[in-house]
Design a protein around this motif. Structure first.
Motif, short mmCIF file in Angstrom:
data_model
loop_
_atom_site.label_atom_id
_atom_site.label_comp_id
_atom_site.label_asym_id
_atom_site.label_seq_id
_atom_site.Cartn_x
_atom_site.Cartn_y
_atom_site.Cartn_z
N TYR A 154 -4.84 2.87 10.24
CA TYR A 154 -5.45 4.20 10.12
C TYR A 154 -4.98 5.10 11.26
O TYR A 154 -4.63 6.27 11.05
CB TYR A 154 -6.97 4.07 10.13
CG TYR A 154 -7.70 5.38 10.02
CD1 TYR A 154 -7.93 5.97 8.77
CD2 TYR A 154 -8.18 6.04 11.16
CE1 TYR A 154 -8.60 7.18 8.66
CE2 TYR A 154 -8.84 7.25 11.06
CZ TYR A 154 -9.05 7.82 9.81
OH TYR A 154 -9.71 9.02 9.71
N LEU B 54 -6.50 4.85 5.08
CA LEU B 54 -7.31 3.77 4.53
C LEU B 54 -8.77 4.02 4.87
O LEU B 54 -9.09 4.50 5.96
CB LEU B 54 -6.89 2.43 5.12
CG LEU B 54 -5.53 1.86 4.71
CD1 LEU B 54 -5.25 0.59 5.49
CD2 LEU B 54 -5.48 1.59 3.22
N GLY C 157 -6.76 -2.85 9.93
CA GLY C 157 -7.07 -1.62 9.21
C GLY C 157 -7.23 -0.44 10.16
O GLY C 157 -6.75 0.67 9.88
N LEU D 200 0.82 -1.21 0.00
CA LEU D 200 0.00 0.00 0.00
C LEU D 200 0.86 1.26 0.00
O LEU D 200 0.62 2.19 -0.77
CB LEU D 200 -0.93 0.00 1.22
CG LEU D 200 -2.06 -1.04 1.20
CD1 LEU D 200 -2.65 -1.23 2.59
CD2 LEU D 200 -3.15 -0.62 0.22
N LYS E 176 -7.37 3.02 -0.49
CA LYS E 176 -6.55 4.17 -0.10
C LYS E 176 -7.35 5.45 -0.33
O LYS E 176 -8.04 5.59 -1.35
CB LYS E 176 -5.26 4.19 -0.92
CG LYS E 176 -4.32 3.04 -0.57
CD LYS E 176 -3.22 2.87 -1.58
CE LYS E 176 -2.27 4.04 -1.58
NZ LYS E 176 -1.11 3.78 -2.49
N LYS E 177 -7.25 6.36 0.59
CA LYS E 177 -8.03 7.59 0.53
C LYS E 177 -7.78 8.36 -0.76
O LYS E 177 -8.70 8.92 -1.36
CB LYS E 177 -7.70 8.47 1.74
CG LYS E 177 -8.52 9.74 1.84
CD LYS E 177 -8.15 10.55 3.07
CE LYS E 177 -8.96 11.83 3.16
NZ LYS E 177 -8.57 12.62 4.37
N PHE F 224 -10.77 -2.48 1.95
CA PHE F 224 -10.27 -1.13 2.20
C PHE F 224 -9.76 -0.51 0.90
O PHE F 224 -9.30 -1.23 0.01
CB PHE F 224 -9.12 -1.16 3.21
CG PHE F 224 -9.52 -1.54 4.61
CD1 PHE F 224 -9.72 -0.57 5.58
CD2 PHE F 224 -9.70 -2.87 4.96
CE1 PHE F 224 -10.08 -0.91 6.87
CE2 PHE F 224 -10.07 -3.23 6.25
CZ PHE F 224 -10.26 -2.25 7.21
#
Length: 308
Positions: free
Chosen positions: A81, A87, A77, A62, A214-215, A212
């Motif tokens: 975070y 995430l 997760g 990631l 990635k933002k 999940f």
């Protein structure tokens, strides 16, 4: 010449937009992504699936931008975070996996029967099944650290010792629970999900693992994320509806015999639920994990952790 350059540019741009990467844990969680791997479902976005053996591998993929999406345990997760990795939890798809197995030589009526006994669980304190067992002991009036002896080993070793008659009780995830009792007089004594549902009022079970993103991917292209989520959900449905084929594909990646894995699937539940429909259950689960083992989940995630 210009036409060729334009065509190549278009194809390259299309690959950038319509191809994403998803990293998934090696284990029974391979089963629900088999639909993505064999292109058995209609994908609007090409999804390249890779596998990780431990959480550090997933993080590396990631962080290095080698993966856009990841299937992770919900607690992992949440911790990532809290540590600053952006995430977003899109939804949960694994709801049942943990069981207490016991030797047929020992009497067991309920969780209180473990008083004065030794229970083995995988790896070390703070793993999901360990915290769940401690939680159930407290709810039933026992002191985990005084009334029960906890021992920790890798799950493969626990299975071997159980088969050799050297372990009487073990709290295990599938397929290790099935592996332990196969060919022995052992049996499944307790369904952790059933116990959790009765106490928490959960509709689905334990929010064990989920999808999940990635933002930065979500902010860049929310429509793309919706398409990937849809394909992921359809893959879970396909695997449940075509289990024999899904297990055949899974067997290419796991060494667990297909008959054992098929039996274990009776006690595994994969159903994709968008976070909008199960957010409260995830929050309740994380609060419990945090309260009973804050070292394992030091900080609860903020609202930004959940897809809106």
């Amino acid at each position: 010449m210009k036409k060729q350059i334009f065509l190549l540019s278009f194809l390259f741009f299309s690959l950038l937009i319509f191809s994403v990467t998803l990293t998934n844990p090696l284990g029974p969680t391979v089963v629900p992504v088999t639909g993505l791997m064999e292109n058995t479902i209609d994908e609007e976005v090409e999804i390249d699936v890779s596998f990780w053996k431990d959480a550090n591998e997933a993080v590396a993929l990631l962080v290095s931008n080698q993966s856009d999406f990841a299937v992770l345990p919900v607690t992992v997760g949440a911790n990532l975070y809290a540590q600053g990795l952006d995430l977003i939890l899109l939804g949960v798809h694994e709801w049942e996996a943990f069981y207490l197995v016991g030797s047929g030589n020992e009497s067991f009526n309920n969780i209180e029967s473990l008083k004065g006994k030794e229970v083995y669980s995988p790896h070390g304190r703070g793993q999901t099944v360990d915290v769940l067992l401690r939680y159930l002991l407290v709810v039933n009036g026992l002191d985990p650290d005084k009334d029960v002896k906890f021992s920790y080993l890798p799950p493969q070793e626990i299975v071997s010792l159980f088969k050799a008659g050297k372990v009487t009780f073990a709290a295990l995830p599938e397929p290790f629970a099935t592996l332990a009792i196969t060919g022995t007089d052992g049996e499944i004594l307790l369904d952790f999900q059933k116990e959790w549902n009765e106490i928490s009022g959960s509709k689905y079970g334990l929010p064990i693992a989920g999808l999940f993103v990635k933002k930065e991917i979500l902010e860049k292209d929310p429509i793309l994320v919706s398409k990937v989520e849809k394909s992921f959900s359809e893959s879970v449905i396909w695997a449940n509806d075509n289990l024999d084929e899904a297990l055949r594909i899974t067997n290419q990646y796991l060494t667990i015999p297909i008959p054992v894995l098929k039996q274990a699937m009776n006690r595994l539940k994969f159903e994709y639920i968008p976070i909008s429909d199960c957010k409260e259950e995830v929050q309740n689960f994380l609060i419990t994990m945090h309260e009973f083992y804050p070292e394992g989940l030091p900080k609860l995630p903020s609202e930004g952790f959940y897809y809106k």
